[in-house]
Design a protein around this motif. Structure first.
Motif, PDB file in Angstrom:
ATOM      1  N   ASN A 189       0.820  -1.202   0.000  1.00  0.00           N
ATOM      2  CA  ASN A 189       0.000   0.000   0.000  1.00  0.00           C
ATOM      3  C   ASN A 189       0.862   1.263   0.000  1.00  0.00           C
ATOM      4  O   ASN A 189       0.558   2.248  -0.689  1.00  0.00           O
ATOM      5  CB  ASN A 189      -0.918  -0.006   1.227  1.00  0.00           C
ATOM      6  CG  ASN A 189      -1.847   1.195   1.276  1.00  0.00           C
ATOM      7  OD1 ASN A 189      -2.325   1.667   0.250  1.00  0.00           O
ATOM      8  ND2 ASN A 189      -2.087   1.708   2.470  1.00  0.00           N
ATOM      9  N   VAL A 190       1.946   1.252   0.760  1.00  0.00           N
ATOM     10  CA  VAL A 190       2.847   2.402   0.792  1.00  0.00           C
ATOM     11  C   VAL A 190       3.514   2.599  -0.562  1.00  0.00           C
ATOM     12  O   VAL A 190       3.618   3.728  -1.069  1.00  0.00           O
ATOM     13  CB  VAL A 190       3.890   2.220   1.908  1.00  0.00           C
ATOM     14  CG1 VAL A 190       4.939   3.327   1.848  1.00  0.00           C
ATOM     15  CG2 VAL A 190       3.215   2.221   3.273  1.00  0.00           C
ATOM     16  N   ILE A 191       3.951   1.513  -1.176  1.00  0.00           N
ATOM     17  CA  ILE A 191       4.614   1.615  -2.487  1.00  0.00           C
ATOM     18  C   ILE A 191       3.637   2.087  -3.552  1.00  0.00           C
ATOM     19  O   ILE A 191       3.986   2.890  -4.431  1.00  0.00           O
ATOM     20  CB  ILE A 191       5.238   0.255  -2.857  1.00  0.00           C
ATOM     21  CG1 ILE A 191       6.382  -0.083  -1.892  1.00  0.00           C
ATOM     22  CG2 ILE A 191       5.742   0.264  -4.291  1.00  0.00           C
ATOM     23  CD1 ILE A 191       6.953  -1.471  -2.079  1.00  0.00           C
ATOM     24  N   ALA A 192       2.387   1.610  -3.478  1.00  0.00           N
ATOM     25  CA  ALA A 192       1.398   2.015  -4.475  1.00  0.00           C
ATOM     26  C   ALA A 192       1.082   3.506  -4.398  1.00  0.00           C
ATOM     27  O   ALA A 192       0.705   4.109  -5.419  1.00  0.00           O
ATOM     28  CB  ALA A 192       0.124   1.199  -4.289  1.00  0.00           C
ATOM     29  N   GLN A 193       1.235   4.123  -3.224  1.00  0.00           N
ATOM     30  CA  GLN A 193       0.925   5.537  -3.065  1.00  0.00           C
ATOM     31  C   GLN A 193       2.124   6.450  -3.276  1.00  0.00           C
ATOM     32  O   GLN A 193       2.018   7.669  -3.080  1.00  0.00           O
ATOM     33  CB  GLN A 193       0.325   5.790  -1.679  1.00  0.00           C
ATOM     34  CG  GLN A 193      -0.989   5.061  -1.445  1.00  0.00           C
ATOM     35  CD  GLN A 193      -1.664   5.488  -0.162  1.00  0.00           C
ATOM     36  OE1 GLN A 193      -1.999   6.658   0.029  1.00  0.00           O
ATOM     37  NE2 GLN A 193      -1.875   4.539   0.741  1.00  0.00           N
ATOM     38  N   LEU A 194       3.269   5.886  -3.670  1.00  0.00           N
ATOM     39  CA  LEU A 194       4.402   6.720  -4.025  1.00  0.00           C
ATOM     40  C   LEU A 194       4.122   7.456  -5.324  1.00  0.00           C
ATOM     41  O   LEU A 194       3.404   6.962  -6.196  1.00  0.00           O
ATOM     42  CB  LEU A 194       5.663   5.864  -4.184  1.00  0.00           C
ATOM     43  CG  LEU A 194       6.242   5.201  -2.931  1.00  0.00           C
ATOM     44  CD1 LEU A 194       7.364   4.256  -3.318  1.00  0.00           C
ATOM     45  CD2 LEU A 194       6.742   6.249  -1.952  1.00  0.00           C
ATOM     46  N   SER A 195       4.673   8.630  -5.449  1.00  0.00           N
ATOM     47  CA  SER A 195       4.534   9.339  -6.720  1.00  0.00           C
ATOM     48  C   SER A 195       5.363   8.610  -7.767  1.00  0.00           C
ATOM     49  O   SER A 195       6.582   8.599  -7.741  1.00  0.00           O
ATOM     50  CB  SER A 195       5.040  10.781  -6.571  1.00  0.00           C
ATOM     51  OG  SER A 195       6.386  10.792  -6.142  1.00  0.00           O
ATOM     52  N   THR A 235      13.976  -1.088   2.318  1.00  0.00           N
ATOM     53  CA  THR A 235      14.967  -0.035   2.523  1.00  0.00           C
ATOM     54  C   THR A 235      14.861   1.033   1.435  1.00  0.00           C
ATOM     55  O   THR A 235      15.232   2.188   1.671  1.00  0.00           O
ATOM     56  CB  THR A 235      16.380  -0.632   2.537  1.00  0.00           C
ATOM     57  OG1 THR A 235      16.601  -1.363   1.311  1.00  0.00           O
ATOM     58  CG2 THR A 235      16.540  -1.593   3.709  1.00  0.00           C
ATOM     59  N   ALA A 236      14.346   0.653   0.252  1.00  0.00           N
ATOM     60  CA  ALA A 236      14.149   1.648  -0.809  1.00  0.00           C
ATOM     61  C   ALA A 236      13.083   2.671  -0.409  1.00  0.00           C
ATOM     62  O   ALA A 236      13.203   3.862  -0.719  1.00  0.00           O
ATOM     63  CB  ALA A 236      13.769   0.956  -2.113  1.00  0.00           C
ATOM     64  N   VAL A 237      12.030   2.215   0.283  1.00  0.00           N
ATOM     65  CA  VAL A 237      11.015   3.149   0.777  1.00  0.00           C
ATOM     66  C   VAL A 237      11.645   4.115   1.782  1.00  0.00           C
ATOM     67  O   VAL A 237      11.353   5.322   1.771  1.00  0.00           O
ATOM     68  CB  VAL A 237       9.840   2.377   1.407  1.00  0.00           C
ATOM     69  CG1 VAL A 237       8.872   3.331   2.091  1.00  0.00           C
ATOM     70  CG2 VAL A 237       9.114   1.560   0.350  1.00  0.00           C
ATOM     71  N   GLY A 238      12.516   3.608   2.641  1.00  0.00           N
ATOM     72  CA  GLY A 238      13.215   4.481   3.574  1.00  0.00           C
ATOM     73  C   GLY A 238      14.100   5.489   2.860  1.00  0.00           C
ATOM     74  O   GLY A 238      14.230   6.641   3.303  1.00  0.00           O
ATOM     75  N   HIS A 239      14.711   5.078   1.749  1.00  0.00           N
ATOM     76  CA  HIS A 239      15.539   5.998   0.972  1.00  0.00           C
ATOM     77  C   HIS A 239      14.690   7.114   0.369  1.00  0.00           C
ATOM     78  O   HIS A 239      15.097   8.286   0.347  1.00  0.00           O
ATOM     79  CB  HIS A 239      16.268   5.222  -0.127  1.00  0.00           C
ATOM     80  CG  HIS A 239      17.186   6.066  -0.952  1.00  0.00           C
ATOM     81  ND1 HIS A 239      16.761   6.733  -2.083  1.00  0.00           N
ATOM     82  CD2 HIS A 239      18.501   6.364  -0.803  1.00  0.00           C
ATOM     83  CE1 HIS A 239      17.773   7.399  -2.601  1.00  0.00           C
ATOM     84  NE2 HIS A 239      18.844   7.198  -1.848  1.00  0.00           N
ATOM     85  N   ILE A 240      13.492   6.777  -0.093  1.00  0.00           N
ATOM     86  CA  ILE A 240      12.626   7.780  -0.712  1.00  0.00           C
ATOM     87  C   ILE A 240      12.101   8.765   0.329  1.00  0.00           C
ATOM     88  O   ILE A 240      12.010   9.970   0.075  1.00  0.00           O
ATOM     89  CB  ILE A 240      11.473   7.071  -1.449  1.00  0.00           C
ATOM     90  CG1 ILE A 240      12.028   6.269  -2.634  1.00  0.00           C
ATOM     91  CG2 ILE A 240      10.424   8.063  -1.912  1.00  0.00           C
ATOM     92  CD1 ILE A 240      11.010   5.379  -3.299  1.00  0.00           C
TER      93      ILE A 240
END
Length: 563
Positions: free
Chosen positions: A358-364, A379-384
């Motif tokens: 769900n978090v990845i789907a809501q990334l721009s 960890t990629a989500v943390g980088h973003i």
């Protein structure tokens, strides 16, 4: 009658079709599974070695025999008896299947990163300069960190800048760039990125973004899914007690999460000590936890008790009445560790958590945004979201900093009389040094916090968090968490400044009294020395052979012995 009886028997026999049907589970003749705890015998009900020892201890600690035994022996025997009772209780709860803690096998949690913050007021800024030189962090492609730090303290530098990238020499990939460094990092940590944040002219924050290895990211999940059963543990006083399997899961899972935090905190305190390290207080930490199944922001129904227990084991509050969210971090909830439900975690522990998909789907840009941020999507989500997490941990860390200063001020106030004796100048000098450093810090911190809060509110420098009710209880009002936190910080620092002013007035009075007392003591000693010198001079003028010769010799001997 016989014919009627035979016909009745024929009617009661099942037909061939009915006899071929398999019986339902409810109608099967298999006996139900026996509960192994049903026939368990508690201490004193059996005839084993433990029961015999319990009988002996019970006999010795009863009736008139208890009076004859010394107190130390009674305490020792009572401790052995309690240990036997608790151990048997643990054995009983280990047999009960209902006391076990279970997490669904398809639910997985991963830690996407850690963010820690340390602050440097005027009394600690020299330590930051020493850390930069000691760790060779001053090597940059264009401008050194020392100059950037000095410019920020003069009010003319950048709002934030990158200090260093530290890569684990055993796991990370090293880039031969001036700002990259290799060293041995704690187990489970792959990389550390340090950045400086200028709160104002007198206060600088250093944020450490910790990237974990795959093993470190999955370490909490391994403990979360382990088979936890009842254990015998001891409290702070050493007394044993029985801990059920559910609470054992809470303790061990929270301890595994804290283990990651403590490793990062120790490295941070040793490499870059600031206000929290000086006060021996855990630095505020914010971690990113992503689950595979549970999505808190899209789930519309109230969570089951099993889900609540699973979240509590992670140190999260579960089905609480207030949710803290931000549009800058869609799909994530901000949560602070509660000392009641998560006693293994310190109060300075914060977490952002949600469902990974769900978090990845809501990334721009969706999942395509993860490209170039590493092979691990967590960890990629943390980088973003590094910039948002950095601003968040700096904001919540300011509250922890003010609380640390308040604790330090209270300790100095409460122990001043015991520490500084009878107003001697030597003791008052130490007191003046403590109060002077605290006063200088508070004067700058108050100004910087007010300015930083105004800039954050005006320019949107950090995520704006709001507190609302969960979807299944939409009656609660929505209020601005970030705005209330800023107001609370301004009120707290104003209170500290007022208390510091009153304390400095008391110090000035004490210093004046101490100076007067010391001046009187010096004057009295000078008079005594002058009188002694006059007496010696009079004895010297008296010729030898007089009656005072012996007195002069005695005085010379006494003078030599004393001085």
């Amino acid at each position: 009658m016989p014919e009627d009886h035979e016909s009745d028997e024929r009617d009661e026999r099942p037909s061939s079709d009915e006899s071929n049907e398999s019986p339902s589970p409810d109608e099967s003749d298999e006996p139900p599974a026996e509960d192994p705890a049903a026939e368990f015998k508690f201490l004193g009900e059996g005839r084993g070695p433990s029961d015999f020892a319990f009988y002996v201890l019970k006999f010795l600690l009863s009736s008139w025999r208890l009076i004859l035994l010394p107190r130390s022996v009674r305490n020792w025997l009572g401790a052995r008896r309690d240990w036997l009772v608790v151990r048997r209780d643990v054995e009983y709860h280990r047999l009960r299947s209902s006391d076990r803690f279970h997490v669904p096998d398809d639910e997985v949690v991963r830690v996407g990163g850690l963010w820690l913050v340390e602050y440097f007021a005027p009394s600690q800024i020299a330590a930051l300069g020493d850390a930069i030189k000691r760790n060779n962090w001053d090597m940059r492609a264009f401008e050194s960190n020392t100059r950037l730090l000095s410019a920020s303290r003069r009010g003319g530098g950048m709002s934030w800048w990158s200090i260093a990238n530290i890569v684990n020499s055993s796991t990370g990939t090293f880039l031969p760039l001036p700002s990259y460094h290799q060293q041995k990092l704690p187990e489970g940590i792959s990389r550390v990125h340090l950045s400086g944040v200028a709160i104002g002219d007198s206060l600088t924050a250093v944020v450490a973004w910790i990237t974990l290895t795959d093993e470190g990211s999955a370490s909490v999940n391994e403990v979360w899914h382990a088979d936890h059963r009842a254990e015998l543990v001891r409290d702070e006083d050493g007394r044993p007690y029985s801990e059920w399997g559910e609470f054992t899961a809470y303790r061990k899972t929270q301890q595994s999460r804290r283990h990651l935090h403590d490793q990062a905190r120790r490295w941070f305190a040793n490499s870059c000590p600031g206000a929290f390290a000086e006060a021996d207080t855990p630095q505020p930490v914010l971690d990113l936890m992503l689950l595979d199944k549970l999505s808190p922001t899209t789930h519309q129904d109230r969570w089951s008790p099993d889900v609540d227990r699973g979240l509590q084991a992670l140190g999260l509050r579960g089905s609480r009445r207030e949710w803290t969210t931000s549009t800058s971090l869609p799909g994530l909830l901000l949560d602070r560790a509660d000392t009641t439900s998560a006693p293994a975690l310190p109060p300075n522990t914060w977490g952002l958590w949600g469902q990974s998909s769900n978090v990845i789907a809501q990334l721009s840009g969706g999942a395509d945004r993860l490209q170039g941020s590493g092979p691990n999507p967590h960890t990629a989500v943390g980088h973003i979201y590094d910039e948002e997490c950095r601003a968040t941990v700096v904001r919540v860390g300011l509250t922890a900093l003010l609380q640390t200063i308040e604790d330090k001020s209270a300790e100095q106030r409460d122990t001043a009389r015991a520490r500084h004796g009878k107003f001697r100048m030597r003791d008052l000098a130490v007191l003046r040094e403590d109060i002077l450093s605290l006063s200088l810090d508070l004067a700058g911190i108050e100004r910087d916090v007010r300015l930083y809060n105004k800039q954050a509110a005006r320019h949107g420098m950090e995520p704006r968090f709001v507190v609302s009710s969960p979807p299944w209880d939409p009656d609660e009002e929505v209020w601005d968490f970030s705005k209330r936190l800023r107001k609370r910080q301004i009120a707290e620092v104003s209170k500290l400044r007022a208390a510091d002013g009153d304390y400095r007035e008391v110090l000035s009075t004490a210093a004046a009294l101490g100076s007067s007392i010391d001046a009187f003591r010096v004057q009295r000693r000078a008079i005594n020395i002058a009188g002694a010198a006059l007496f010696v001079a009079v004895l010297t003028l008296v010729g030898p052979g007089t009656a005072l010769e012996s007195l002069r010799e005695w005085w010379d001997a006494a003078w030599s012995w004393v001085f």
